[in-house]
Design a protein around this motif. Structure first.
Motif, short mmCIF file in Angstrom:
data_model
loop_
_atom_site.label_atom_id
_atom_site.label_comp_id
_atom_site.label_asym_id
_atom_site.label_seq_id
_atom_site.Cartn_x
_atom_site.Cartn_y
_atom_site.Cartn_z
N TYR A 42 0.83 -1.20 0.00
CA TYR A 42 0.00 0.00 0.00
C TYR A 42 0.87 1.26 0.00
N ALA A 43 0.50 2.22 -0.85
CA ALA A 43 1.20 3.50 -0.95
C ALA A 43 0.37 4.43 -1.82
N GLY A 44 0.84 5.67 -1.94
CA GLY A 44 0.25 6.56 -2.91
C GLY A 44 0.63 6.13 -4.32
N GLU A 45 0.11 6.82 -5.31
CA GLU A 45 0.41 6.44 -6.69
C GLU A 45 1.92 6.49 -6.92
N THR A 46 2.45 5.39 -7.47
CA THR A 46 3.89 5.23 -7.62
C THR A 46 4.21 4.80 -9.04
N GLU A 47 5.20 5.42 -9.63
CA GLU A 47 5.56 5.13 -11.01
C GLU A 47 6.02 3.69 -11.17
N GLY A 48 6.70 3.13 -10.19
CA GLY A 48 7.22 1.77 -10.29
C GLY A 48 6.18 0.69 -10.12
N ASN A 49 4.99 1.03 -9.65
CA ASN A 49 3.93 0.04 -9.46
C ASN A 49 3.18 -0.21 -10.77
N THR A 50 2.53 -1.35 -10.85
CA THR A 50 1.69 -1.62 -12.02
C THR A 50 0.46 -0.73 -11.98
N GLU A 86 16.61 -3.95 2.83
CA GLU A 86 15.35 -3.36 3.30
C GLU A 86 15.27 -1.92 2.81
N GLU A 87 14.07 -1.51 2.47
CA GLU A 87 13.88 -0.16 1.95
C GLU A 87 12.55 0.40 2.44
N LEU A 88 12.44 1.71 2.41
CA LEU A 88 11.16 2.34 2.70
C LEU A 88 10.28 2.25 1.47
N VAL A 89 9.00 2.00 1.67
CA VAL A 89 8.06 1.92 0.56
C VAL A 89 7.90 3.30 -0.04
N ALA A 90 8.16 3.40 -1.32
CA ALA A 90 8.07 4.70 -2.00
C ALA A 90 6.64 5.24 -1.93
N ASN A 91 6.53 6.54 -1.64
CA ASN A 91 5.25 7.25 -1.61
C ASN A 91 4.27 6.67 -0.59
N TRP A 92 4.84 6.03 0.46
CA TRP A 92 3.96 5.45 1.47
C TRP A 92 3.20 6.54 2.22
N TYR A 93 3.89 7.58 2.61
CA TYR A 93 3.23 8.62 3.39
C TYR A 93 2.14 9.33 2.58
N GLU A 94 2.38 9.47 1.26
CA GLU A 94 1.35 10.07 0.42
C GLU A 94 0.07 9.23 0.44
N GLY A 95 0.23 7.92 0.64
CA GLY A 95 -0.94 7.05 0.68
C GLY A 95 -1.71 7.15 1.98
N VAL A 96 -1.01 7.41 3.10
CA VAL A 96 -1.70 7.44 4.39
C VAL A 96 -2.01 8.85 4.87
N GLU A 97 -1.45 9.85 4.20
CA GLU A 97 -1.68 11.23 4.66
C GLU A 97 -3.16 11.60 4.68
N PRO A 98 -3.96 11.16 3.67
CA PRO A 98 -5.40 11.48 3.75
C PRO A 98 -6.07 10.90 4.99
N PHE A 99 -5.57 9.77 5.52
CA PHE A 99 -6.15 9.20 6.73
C PHE A 99 -5.85 10.10 7.92
N GLU A 100 -4.62 10.57 7.99
CA GLU A 100 -4.26 11.46 9.09
C GLU A 100 -5.07 12.75 9.03
N ASP A 101 -5.29 13.24 7.79
CA ASP A 101 -6.09 14.46 7.63
C ASP A 101 -7.53 14.23 8.11
N ALA A 102 -7.97 12.96 8.02
CA ALA A 102 -9.33 12.62 8.47
C ALA A 102 -9.33 12.16 9.92
N ASP A 103 -8.22 12.40 10.64
CA ASP A 103 -8.08 12.02 12.05
C ASP A 103 -8.22 10.52 12.27
N ILE A 104 -7.73 9.72 11.30
CA ILE A 104 -7.70 8.26 11.46
C ILE A 104 -6.26 7.88 11.79
#
Length: 698
Positions: free
Chosen positions: A530-538, A574-592
């Motif tokens: 799970y992440a925000g839209e990422t160029e490397g993903n299908t 091991e690596e950080l998932v690219a654009n992960w925070y972009e994917g969860v930021e809307p949840f934080e904005d919604a206080d989730i």
């Protein structure tokens, strides 16, 4: 295949195929040279080649040629065949070196091999000692074409000895039958014998050509499909009785030599033996036997009589016996995929040295008590039984010991006391009380070790924008009476997002949900972190993540769990998932509230296979936590890129004391290269619960 150091004359004795070529009127050193060439081809292809060399097929032809020649002389001179004496003496000479090798493998297996290999190996040792290993391997559908890799048995090469031993029983009986028919019909022995072995040749070869391609793995070991190779050698001995014209002998000899040498290089690794392809080395050997030394100074016998080659031929039997188990043991202990040149040469050299030792053992066992004393059939039979017993008794004892261990293993209940798993590194279990047990789940149970996120979403629960491969599950917490919380609303709803690595968290997460009265909703997509839209993903992955984000915002859960790190098999591991925070930021904005769970190590080999091949304590199946993942570095990087998002880290459970291995607390950690077993995952539930509650401040 066989060899000895006693010389190279055609023997009138019936044990000539197994113990050399001495005595008799005609010297045939080129046969020992042919054996030397064959063993060099066999060992070379086992160590460094692919496919089949054809060398074993050469040995089949030669042994049948010598056996038939010896019995034919007896039959035509009116001497008794004395089959019982032949069998007892031949098999004593064959089995003494075999027994030494089998006992050596037994010791090596106990000392160096993983316990998972023992049961099958004990069975194969007994089968090898009683000349039925080829049928054992055929029943197991062992793939000989897979080559001599680490998956092979350390006595697998003895299939050819089993086939040859069976022929040493069958062919003398056929010769005896031919002799009886010849006497009854008043025909010559050779005429009848040619008909008998000609029929064997035609029927076996035809069947071999037709059947081999249908099921090549077990058919490779089938004696019936190999009889024609031996029959070819027998026919040469019966038919070729006079010298050939020199030019013809030169052509036949060199044609045969080229065929023998080129077989493994020409037919390739995909050739299916013993079908029509085996005609090349066997006919090549037959042509060389027919040519003899009739080609004069230009014949193929000249290079075959080189002293060093005949010396190797004298010891070909021992070299064949020893080189294979040493090669398999080397691959097993090192984890190497192939044998380096220098190691292979060392294995060959040591095989030669050990073959000299086994020669001395044969000489000691078969030596008469006095120079005038001739070994009687009874004495040879006693020796034969003793040799088999010397092998069978310790192997049977090892088999009984293995069985007792298995029964002891089965007597232990699958309780948290016997299989604590992650409770050991968590500090809630006294490691000194851990019983010495085989890890669970067993390999046969691995297909049931995927996590189950709960019931599939109903049509009303399934988000409208989900695709065909999108997965949606809902787990309702169990009440204290064992039912689901249908009547009582769960206290909280938690959403799990991600791919198969998120899915494997569902088992311990369900246990947490039962304790805390949570509903768990899972939105999953294979191979899509799970992440925000990422160029490397299908495109499908990006579309699913967008749909899952929309579904979470519509559901308004109490928390979201998504993995923000990804383990790899190379690079930094091991690596950080690219654009992960972009994917969860809307949840934080919604206080989730959002929580990430750190990924587990990923390996370059299946860990069940690794444990089976090398054992659970092998360094080939483990690594340090710093090398298996990225250590503190990834934790620091997480804090910098995702401030305020807690990272739940279970690395100390997967890698106790900084060591990542396949087994923790008698439980297999991984079901393949990178997925946690359901059984081990459940043992992490108490720690996961504690750390989730702490991260969410609940």
């Amino acid at each position: 295949m066989q060899a000895s150091r006693q010389g190279s004359r055609i023997s009138t004795r019936t044990d000539a195929p197994s113990q050399g070529l001495r005595g008799g009127p005609t010297r045939r050193t080129e046969i020992q040279g042919l054996r030397g060439l064959a063993i060099l081809l066999v060992v070379g292809f086992h160590l460094w080649g692919t496919g089949v060399s054809g060398g074993v097929d050469v040995f089949f032809v030669v042994s049948a040629y010598l056996l038939t020649l010896s019995f034919t002389r007896k039959a035509e001179s009116g001497k008794p065949l004395d089959l019982l004496h032949y069998w007892s003496r031949t098999f004593v000479r064959l089995l003494v070196p075999v027994g030494i090798v089998l006992l050596s493998v037994l010791v090596a297996a106990i000392a160096f091999y993983p316990r998972s290999r023992w049961e099958a190996l004990w069975e194969q040792l007994l089968a090898a000692a009683t000349y039925r290993l080829n049928w054992n391997l055929a029943e197991r559908s062992v793939d000989y074409y897979a080559g001599g890799g680490v998956n092979s048995s350390s006595v697998q090469h003895m299939w050819s000895l089993a086939v040859q031993g069976q022929v040493f029983v069958i062919f003398p009986l056929l010769i005896a039958l031919a002799l009886l028919v010849a006497r009854w019909t008043n025909r010559s022995f050779r005429t009848v014998a040619v008909v008998v072995f000609g029929a064997v040749f035609v029927v076996s070869l035809t069947t071999s050509v037709l059947v081999t391609r249908l099921d090549p793995a077990p058919n490779y070991f089938d004696t019936r499909l190999r009889l024609w190779e031996f029959a070819l050698g027998a026919l040469v001995a019966l038919v070729v009785t006079r010298p050939l014209p020199r030019r013809l002998a030169v052509v036949l000899g060199w044609t045969g030599l080229v065929a023998v040498v080129s077989t493994g290089f020409v037919v390739g690794p995909n050739a299916l033996f013993p079908g029509w392809v085996a005609i090349i080395p066997t006919v090549g050997a037959a042509l060389l036997l027919m040519a003899k030394d009739d080609g004069g100074d230009h014949g193929a016998h000249v290079p075959l009589r080189v002293r060093w080659l005949t010396w190797i031929g004298d010891r070909s039997y021992g070299i064949y016996l020893w080189h294979w188990p040493m090669m398999i043991t080397y691959l097993l202990r090192t984890g190497a995929q192939d044998v380096p040149i220098h190691v292979g040469l060392a294995i060959f050299g040591l095989s030669v040295v050990l073959s000299l030792g086994t020669e001395q053992a044969v000489a000691f066992v078969t030596r008469p008590r006095s120079a005038k004393q001739k070994a009687s059939t009874r004495r040879e039979l006693v020796r034969l039984v003793a040799v088999v017993g010397v092998v069978a008794l310790p192997v049977t004892a090892a088999q009984a010991w293995t069985d007792s261990r298995a029964r002891a293993q089965a007597s232990y209940e699958r309780t948290a006391e016997n299989y604590p798993g992650a409770a050991v590194p968590a500090g809630t279990y006294d490691e000194t009380a851990l019983p010495d047990l085989e890890p669970i789940p067993m390999w046969s149970e691995v297909n049931a070790e995927w996590g189950s996120p709960g019931e599939a979403c109903t049509e009303e629960q399934l988000p409208d924008s989900f695709q065909d491969n999108s997965e949606c599950f809902v787990y309702e917490p169990e009440t204290q009476d064992g039912g689901t919380g249908e009547g009582a609303e769960p206290q909280r709803t938690v959403v799990l997002l991600g791919d198969s690595h998120a899915k494997q968290l569902s088992e311990p997460l369900k246990a947490v949900a039962d304790e805390q009265n949570w509903r768990v909703v899972s939105y999953l997509y294979p191979a899509c972190r799970y992440a925000g839209e990422t160029e490397g993903n299908t495109e499908e992955c990006n579309r699913f993540n967008a749909a899952a984000q929309e579904a979470v915002l519509e559901l308004e859960p109490d928390a979201v769990i998504a993995q923000g790190t990804r383990s790899t098999m190379d690079g930094d591991r091991e690596e950080l998932v690219a654009n992960w925070y972009e994917g969860v930021e809307p949840f934080e904005d919604a206080d989730i509230p959002v929580v990430s769970v750190r990924d587990n190590p990923r390996w370059d080999r299946d860990m069940y296979e690794c444990v089976d091949l090398y054992g659970e304590h092998s360094p080939l199946c483990s690594d340090s936590a710093e090398d298996a993942l990225s250590g503190q570095e990834i934790v620091d990087a997480w804090g910098e890129e995702n401030p305020g998002v807690p990272l739940v880290d279970l690395t100390d459970l997967y890698c106790p004391d900084g060591h990542c291995g396949p087994v923790v607390g008698n439980v297999m950690v991984y079901r393949n290269m990178d997925h946690i077993t359901r059984t081990f995952g459940l043992t992490t539930a108490p720690v996961l619960e504690e750390r989730l509650l702490d991260a969410l401040h609940w």
